[in-house]
Design a protein around this motif. Structure first.
Motif, PDB file in Angstrom:
ATOM      1  N   LEU A 150      -5.411 -14.506  -7.082  1.00 49.45           N
ATOM      2  CA  LEU A 150      -4.735 -13.547  -6.917  1.00 49.45           C
ATOM      3  C   LEU A 150      -5.072 -12.836  -8.725  1.00 49.45           C
ATOM      4  O   LEU A 150      -5.475 -13.392  -9.919  1.00 49.45           O
ATOM      5  CB  LEU A 150      -3.227 -14.086  -7.217  1.00 49.45           C
ATOM      6  N   ASP A 151      -4.457 -11.119  -8.675  1.00 49.20           N
ATOM      7  CA  ASP A 151      -4.865 -10.522 -10.175  1.00 49.20           C
ATOM      8  C   ASP A 151      -3.269 -10.394 -10.682  1.00 49.20           C
ATOM      9  O   ASP A 151      -2.093  -9.727 -10.208  1.00 49.20           O
ATOM     10  CB  ASP A 151      -5.662  -9.350  -9.726  1.00 49.20           C
ATOM     11  N   THR A 152      -3.399 -11.280 -11.873  1.00 48.95           N
ATOM     12  CA  THR A 152      -2.257 -11.337 -12.356  1.00 48.95           C
ATOM     13  C   THR A 152      -1.822  -9.746 -13.190  1.00 48.95           C
ATOM     14  O   THR A 152      -0.847 -10.035 -14.344  1.00 48.95           O
ATOM     15  CB  THR A 152      -1.918 -12.079 -13.056  1.00 48.95           C
ATOM     16  N   GLY A 153      -2.436  -8.944 -13.758  1.00 46.91           N
ATOM     17  CA  GLY A 153      -2.480  -7.163 -14.620  1.00 46.91           C
ATOM     18  C   GLY A 153      -0.963  -7.531 -14.062  1.00 46.91           C
ATOM     19  O   GLY A 153      -0.514  -6.406 -15.613  1.00 46.91           O
ATOM     20  N   PRO A 154      -0.380  -6.936 -13.835  1.00 46.27           N
ATOM     21  CA  PRO A 154       1.187  -5.960 -13.460  1.00 46.27           C
ATOM     22  C   PRO A 154       2.016  -7.114 -14.525  1.00 46.27           C
ATOM     23  O   PRO A 154       2.672  -5.997 -15.067  1.00 46.27           O
ATOM     24  CB  PRO A 154       1.240  -6.516 -12.115  1.00 46.27           C
TER      25      PRO A 154
END
Length: 315
Positions: free
Chosen positions: A106-110
């Motif tokens: 998953l992309d945890t940028g937020p």
């Protein structure tokens, strides 16, 4: 004794200092909202802490708490959605995952963007409550507590929180100060009890996030991975509490006066009702329900304990 605290001979009695108190917040992803309700209840009852330890979402909650941002933390949980924390991978990101250029599904940028907005380094460093975040290095297998004194910049603070929250496979591991490959330390030490004891804590308030499950089977790969994380986190937490209880048993074998001086006062808060949210089931509705549950259960537990202590002191 007179109204001025004298013992009748005109001498003032020494004031008793309260025991050193530690807060321990375990990991549990979306269920972290339960901790907010417990913290709210403890704050209203005037219970403050000298030190706090957090793993994963517990570390993030602890970072808000020591900055005096409990109300902001509650507002955040009550408006949050999964997309405020992570995004599903694009096809290009999936390709990078398969060839080794990406280390989390998953992309945890937020989440990282949110932490940069909300973390105030000055408030964090000046807090009377010192913090320790738990994280493990995949390269050396070292589990480390990164403390308030270790953190020198807002970037270092955010990197540490991101590392402590990095559930393997789901969330990408993180370099901290340009080194290592750090992940969620809760998989090894979800409740860092020994650190609290070593620093002199005599009262320990532990907030776990695991509860009864309805027994339903996972239906997709994300649910399988989050259920596996649950198993590891809860096993680690149980080991930590078992350590504390064994410590008290050893102390009880000593002379009565020595045992009373060294015995730990352990307070464990854990959802009493069935919670069927996985670590990734993040939504405002779930959070509001968990905050309410945490607040009500913590208030009941603490007020019941106070009443029992008062009755015991009168007997």
């Amino acid at each position: 004794m007179d109204n001025n605290g004298n013992n009748g001979n005109g001498k003032e009695l020494p004031k008793l200092e309260r025991p050193k108190r530690a807060l321990v917040l375990s990991g549990g992803g979306a269920r972290g909202a339960y901790q907010v309700g417990v913290l709210k209840a403890l704050a209203e009852l005037g219970i403050e802490f000298d030190m706090a330890f957090g793993t994963s979402v517990g570390g993030i909650n602890a970072a808000f708490y020591v900055q005096g941002k409990l109300s902001q933390l509650e507002d955040l949980w009550c408006s949050i959605s999964a997309t405020d924390v992570f995004r599903l991978p694009t096809m290009n990101q999936l390709r990078h995952l398969l060839i080794g250029h990406r280390w989390g599904l998953l992309d945890t940028g937020p989440l990282e963007e949110m932490l940069y907005r909300e973390m105030d380094l000055e408030k964090f460093k000046s807090s009377q409550t010192k913090v320790g975040f738990i994280t493990t290095d995949l390269c050396t297998l070292e589990t480390r507590i990164i403390s308030t004194d270790d953190i020198k910049s807002r970037r270092h603070l955010v990197d540490t929180l991101m590392a402590s929250s990095a559930l393997p496979i789901l969330f990408p591991a993180r370099h901290v100060n340009g080194e290592g490959f750090w992940i969620d330390g809760g998989l090894v030490r979800n409740t860092p009890m020994q650190a609290a004891i070593n620093l002199g804590a005599k009262e320990i308030y532990i907030v776990l996030l695991q509860a009864e499950n309805d027994g339903s089977c996972p239906t997709n790969i994300l649910q399988v991975l989050s259920r596996c994380a649950d198993i590891l986190l809860y096993a680690s937490a149980r080991d930590g509490i078992r350590l504390l209880r064994q410590y008290n048993k050893i102390i009880e074998t000593q002379a009565p006066e020595t045992a009373m001086q060294h015995r730990l006062d352990i307070n464990v808060f854990q959802p009493q009702n069935q919670v069927n949210y996985t670590v990734l089931d993040i939504s405002a509705a779930h959070s509001k329900a968990l905050i309410k549950q945490g607040y009500e259960e913590a208030t009941h537990l603490i007020t019941t304990k106070i009443t029992q202590d008062q009755l015991f002191s009168l007997s």
